[in-house]
Design a protein around this motif. Structure first.
Motif, mmCIF file in Angstrom:
data_model
loop_
_atom_site.group_PDB
_atom_site.id
_atom_site.type_symbol
_atom_site.label_atom_id
_atom_site.label_comp_id
_atom_site.label_asym_id
_atom_site.label_seq_id
_atom_site.Cartn_x
_atom_site.Cartn_y
_atom_site.Cartn_z
ATOM 1 N N SER A 14 0.827 -1.204 0.000
ATOM 2 C CA SER A 14 0.000 0.000 0.000
ATOM 3 C C SER A 14 0.863 1.257 0.000
ATOM 4 C CB SER A 14 -0.944 0.002 1.206
ATOM 5 O OG SER A 14 -1.872 -1.050 1.068
ATOM 6 N N LEU A 17 2.076 1.816 -3.615
ATOM 7 C CA LEU A 17 1.046 1.720 -4.643
ATOM 8 C C LEU A 17 0.929 2.982 -5.502
ATOM 9 C CD1 LEU A 17 -1.049 -0.167 -5.843
ATOM 10 C CD2 LEU A 17 -2.690 0.711 -4.166
ATOM 11 N N LYS A 44 -4.423 -3.567 -13.424
ATOM 12 C CA LYS A 44 -4.796 -3.659 -12.020
ATOM 13 C C LYS A 44 -5.902 -4.689 -11.860
ATOM 14 C CE LYS A 44 -5.232 -0.621 -8.129
ATOM 15 N NZ LYS A 44 -5.201 0.757 -7.705
ATOM 16 N N ASN A 50 -4.023 -4.066 -4.811
ATOM 17 C CA ASN A 50 -2.568 -4.124 -4.694
ATOM 18 C C ASN A 50 -1.941 -5.125 -5.666
ATOM 19 O OD1 ASN A 50 -3.702 -3.326 -1.893
ATOM 20 N ND2 ASN A 50 -1.612 -2.548 -1.932
#
Length: 91
Positions: A14, A17, A44, A50
């Motif tokens: 995260s 990201l 994605k 993620n």
């Protein structure tokens, strides 16, 4: 010589990201401009923000190896240094 295919996914923390998402268009553009790159897709995953699904095709092992060398030296290589890579390579 046979075509090289890489498929799988990466998992991005995260904290990394946003940087990875910002750099992905540049990485994609540069890769598609490489000699021997036939297909390069990083998308994605809809179920996991993620995770990015990866599919690549190169004309031969030499083109694939040159791509790997370039990536390791690139800014993309720096911003993705900590991602989890889950790939299979077929030739």
């Amino acid at each position: 010589m046979s075509k090289i295919i890489l498929k799988g996914f990466i998992v991005v923390s995260s904290e990394d990201l946003q940087t990875v998402e910002q750099e992905l268009p540049t990485h994609t553009k540069l890769t598609l401009e490489e000699d021997g790159c036939l297909v390069f897709e990083v998308t994605k995953n809809k179920g996991n923000p993620n995770r990015f699904d990866v599919y690549e095709e190169f004309t031969d092992r030499e083109a694939f190896d040159k791509h790997q060398i370039r990536v390791k030296k690139s800014y993309w290589g720096q911003v993705t240094a900590n991602v989890e890579r889950h790939y299979e390579i077929f030739d």
